[in-house]
Design an enzyme around this catalytic site. Structure first.
Site, mmCIF file in Angstrom:
data_model
loop_
_atom_site.group_PDB
_atom_site.id
_atom_site.type_symbol
_atom_site.label_atom_id
_atom_site.label_comp_id
_atom_site.label_asym_id
_atom_site.label_seq_id
_atom_site.Cartn_x
_atom_site.Cartn_y
_atom_site.Cartn_z
ATOM 1 N N GLY A 53 0.829 -1.199 0.000
ATOM 2 C CA GLY A 53 0.000 0.000 0.000
ATOM 3 C C GLY A 53 0.861 1.246 0.000
ATOM 4 O O GLY A 53 2.051 1.188 0.327
ATOM 5 N N CYS A 80 5.227 -5.938 1.691
ATOM 6 C CA CYS A 80 5.542 -4.507 1.707
ATOM 7 C C CYS A 80 4.840 -3.821 2.885
ATOM 8 O O CYS A 80 5.191 -4.047 4.029
ATOM 9 C CB CYS A 80 5.191 -3.884 0.364
ATOM 10 N N TYR A 81 3.825 -2.989 2.634
ATOM 11 C CA TYR A 81 3.057 -2.375 3.723
ATOM 12 C C TYR A 81 2.527 -3.456 4.654
ATOM 13 O O TYR A 81 2.496 -3.283 5.870
ATOM 14 C CB TYR A 81 1.898 -1.569 3.136
ATOM 15 N N HIS A 168 8.026 -7.105 -3.533
ATOM 16 C CA HIS A 168 6.798 -7.559 -4.185
ATOM 17 C C HIS A 168 7.065 -8.864 -4.942
ATOM 18 O O HIS A 168 7.604 -8.841 -6.049
ATOM 19 C CB HIS A 168 6.284 -6.492 -5.152
ATOM 20 N N GLU A 170 4.889 -10.694 -6.368
ATOM 21 C CA GLU A 170 3.876 -10.914 -7.394
ATOM 22 C C GLU A 170 4.261 -10.353 -8.760
ATOM 23 O O GLU A 170 3.646 -10.718 -9.773
ATOM 24 C CB GLU A 170 2.532 -10.310 -6.952
ATOM 25 N N SER A 222 -21.556 -7.947 -27.283
ATOM 26 C CA SER A 222 -20.748 -6.980 -28.022
ATOM 27 C C SER A 222 -19.897 -7.632 -29.100
ATOM 28 O O SER A 222 -19.429 -6.967 -30.017
ATOM 29 C CB SER A 222 -19.828 -6.226 -27.055
ATOM 30 N N GLY A 223 -19.675 -8.943 -28.969
ATOM 31 C CA GLY A 223 -18.764 -9.631 -29.865
ATOM 32 C C GLY A 223 -17.376 -9.743 -29.291
ATOM 33 O O GLY A 223 -16.508 -10.424 -29.842
ATOM 34 N N GLY A 224 -17.135 -9.072 -28.151
ATOM 35 C CA GLY A 224 -15.853 -9.174 -27.468
ATOM 36 C C GLY A 224 -15.731 -10.484 -26.709
ATOM 37 O O GLY A 224 -16.690 -11.262 -26.615
ATOM 38 N N VAL A 225 -14.565 -10.719 -26.137
ATOM 39 C CA VAL A 225 -14.299 -11.987 -25.454
ATOM 40 C C VAL A 225 -15.240 -12.198 -24.281
ATOM 41 O O VAL A 225 -15.870 -13.255 -24.151
ATOM 42 C CB VAL A 225 -12.826 -12.048 -24.987
ATOM 43 N N ASP A 226 -15.384 -11.198 -23.413
ATOM 44 C CA ASP A 226 -16.155 -11.385 -22.180
ATOM 45 C C ASP A 226 -17.626 -11.679 -22.464
ATOM 46 O O ASP A 226 -18.193 -12.642 -21.930
ATOM 47 C CB ASP A 226 -16.033 -10.141 -21.290
ATOM 48 N N SER A 227 -18.255 -10.850 -23.288
ATOM 49 C CA SER A 227 -19.678 -11.073 -23.546
ATOM 50 C C SER A 227 -19.902 -12.349 -24.352
ATOM 51 O O SER A 227 -20.914 -13.033 -24.181
ATOM 52 C CB SER A 227 -20.299 -9.871 -24.267
ATOM 53 N N SER A 228 -18.950 -12.697 -25.213
ATOM 54 C CA SER A 228 -19.087 -13.925 -26.009
ATOM 55 C C SER A 228 -19.015 -15.161 -25.119
ATOM 56 O O SER A 228 -19.797 -16.113 -25.276
ATOM 57 C CB SER A 228 -18.006 -13.990 -27.089
ATOM 58 N N LYS A 366 -9.220 -12.277 -16.737
ATOM 59 C CA LYS A 366 -9.304 -12.346 -18.193
ATOM 60 C C LYS A 366 -8.728 -13.644 -18.749
ATOM 61 O O LYS A 366 -9.314 -14.264 -19.643
ATOM 62 C CB LYS A 366 -8.563 -11.152 -18.805
#
Length: 510
Positions: A53, A80-81, A168, A170, A222-228, A366
């Site tokens: 943080g 870290c924090y 970090h 990650e 929408s035709g995008g990855v998520d909505s498809s 994603k």
């Protein structure tokens, strides 16, 4: 299912922590640091991670943790924090400033037998970002690693199963960070790697069926990855009871409408609405990018509502919301955030629609959405394609948008992407596209003088889209693309290549 809880203290890398753990097939969730003890007990974590943080632990109003959390007997890793907070609350001391470290540093492994640093090299590179550091260890803790600047770069207490690192683990700049997280997750927390997409599909289908029943669900496709992927998952669960509404706003990539219809027409109840004239009319005379986004979002909502209300028996609204959208729209260490990406999802629909919300991808990152899409049988060229902004070509046409400009940009972009695919470079590039600039330049074609548009090619490499570098094409490739665009796309006579990195530039131009 075993699960890890990540408490967010405001780190810019908070989502990376969760992604690294999910990549190990372990389920985790990221929540604000102040979610409360009862929530944590109900969550039943196998381990807890305190994120980094931007604040100093001892400053007024700094994010804190309820003392009960440290008494739950659950393994804890502070980053870290999180390391400073854990140390301070358990009786250690911090030194403010004086030994700042930002960027790459080298740590020495002082305890190779420690569960946290087992199989970590004697010296290893890490990514530091701190001014304060632990100067006195809490009782029962021992040093695991140090740098030339600070004595305690990593510490641990094997009896309490509490560990902390000042760096970090990650980020990609800590090459052995994955090993350190792996050690905490599997050796300290002793969890099972049971977060797998096959299990997710079965569970999600059953959950959708139980939630929706025999009612209809409307989805903005929408035709995008998520909505498809959301459409494919809902289709698997409820079949023709899903009504997917695809709005063609005239700002799509070349042949996108045809591809959407090909992928879904025989699988779900697909409704295609051509609203391109309405969108382009509303955008007429508008050059400011934020205004364009708002107009597109408002128009989409109006068109979608107009179509959705035709299905009076619909009881649910589905969205392709994914986990990062949830994180970014929730409270965090800096205070509540109400920023919702309305141009990505249908968010903001009028209350009088009276539809209950279904978000079948809300727990997925994603890369997990892409994996799910492939397992659901969606074509690879859809699942693995580069990101495309919600407002479409409108934010890749700098200045005012028109049908003529959309057609020009569509053709130029199609040539660029097609040549990238032919060269076998598509999967090496995170995002590539063409931008139509609001300037014209003098050119010569045959014996005629021309005065036409300039386009800029953009291609970047990135792991997380937080930072990005431009892709170093061979000059021969750029020469070929430039020549093809100028020869085949009318009203373009000059092509340039954007070699700006993020930061200081952004990936998109608007």
């Amino acid at each position: 299912m075993d699960r890890i809880l990540i408490l967010d203290f405001g780190s810019q890398y908070n989502q990376l922590i969760a992604r690294r753990i999910r990549e190990m097939h372990v389920y985790c969730e990221l929540h604000p640091y102040d979610v409360g003890v009862e929530f944590i007990k109900e969550f039943k974590p196998s381990g807890i991670i305190f994120s980094g943080g931007p604040r100093s632990v001892n400053e007024d109003g700094a994010p804190d943790i309820a003392p009960e959390v440290l008494k739950m007997g659950v393994p804890i890793l502070g980053i870290c924090y999180g390391m400073q907070l854990l140390s301070e609350r358990l009786g250690g001391k911090l030194e403010n400033g004086g030994s700042r470290e930002y960027g790459r540093a080298t740590v020495e492994n002082l305890a190779p037998q420690s569960p946290l640093f087992r199989n970590v090299s004697d010296t290893t590179q890490v990514w530091m970002s701190h001014s304060d550091h632990v100067s006195k260890l809490p009782y029962g803790f021992y040093p695991i690693a140090k740098t030339e600047t600070i004595p305690y770069a990593a510490i641990g207490n094997d009896d309490l199963k509490m560990y902390a690192v000042q760096f970090h683990p990650e980020v990609v700049h800590t090459p052995e960070g994955g090993r350190i997280l792996y050690n905490f997750i599997f050796d300290v927390c002793e969890v099972k790697a049971d977060w797998k997409m096959e299990n997710y599909i079965d569970n999600a289908v059953e959950e959708i069926k139980a939630t929706v029943g025999d009612n209809k669900v409307v989805l903005g496709l929408s035709g995008g990855v998520d909505s498809s992927v959301a459409a494919a998952l809902l289709g698997k669960a409820i079949g023709k009871n899903l009504v997917a509404i695809f709005v063609d706003h005239g700002l799509l990539r070349k042949n996108e409408k045809e591809e959407v219809e090909k992928n879904f027409k025989d699988k779900i109840n697909l409704i295609t609405v051509d609203a391109s004239e309405e969108f382009l009319s509303n955008l007429e005379g508008i050059g400011d990018p934020e205004q364009k986004r708002k107009i597109i979002g408002k128009t989409f909502i109006e068109v979608f509502e107009r179509e959705a209300v035709k299905f009076e028996d619909a009881k649910f609204l589905a969205q392709g919301t994914i986990y990062p959208d949830i994180i970014e729209s929730s409270s965090n260490a800096k205070g509540p955030s109400t920023t919702i990406k309305s141009h990505h999802n249908v968010g903001g629909l009028p209350d009088d629609m009276k539809l209950e919300l279904v978000e079948p991808l809300k727990d997925l990152f994603k890369d997990e959405v892409r994996e799910l899409g492939l397992k659901l049988g969606l074509p690879e060229n859809l699942i693995k394609r580069h990101p495309f902004p919600g407002p479409g070509l409108a934010v890749r046409i700098l200045g005012e948008v028109s049908k003529d400009k959309c057609d020009i940009l569509r053709d130029a972009d199609h040539i660029f992407i097609d040549e990238i695919r032919k060269a076998g470079l598509y999967d090496d590039i995170a995002q590539a596209f063409v931008v139509l600039l609001p300037v014209r330049t003098v050119g010569v074609m045959g014996d005629n003088r021309t005065y036409e548009y300039v386009v800029s090619l953009r291609a970047v490499q990135t792991n997380d889209f937080m930072t990005a570098d431009w892709y170093d094409f061979e000059h021969a490739f750029l020469k070929k693309v430039s020549s093809k665009i100028i020869n085949e796309v009318k009203k373009i006579n000059r092509v340039v290549y954007d070699i700006s990195s993020k930061p200081p530039a952004t990936i998109e131009w608007e």
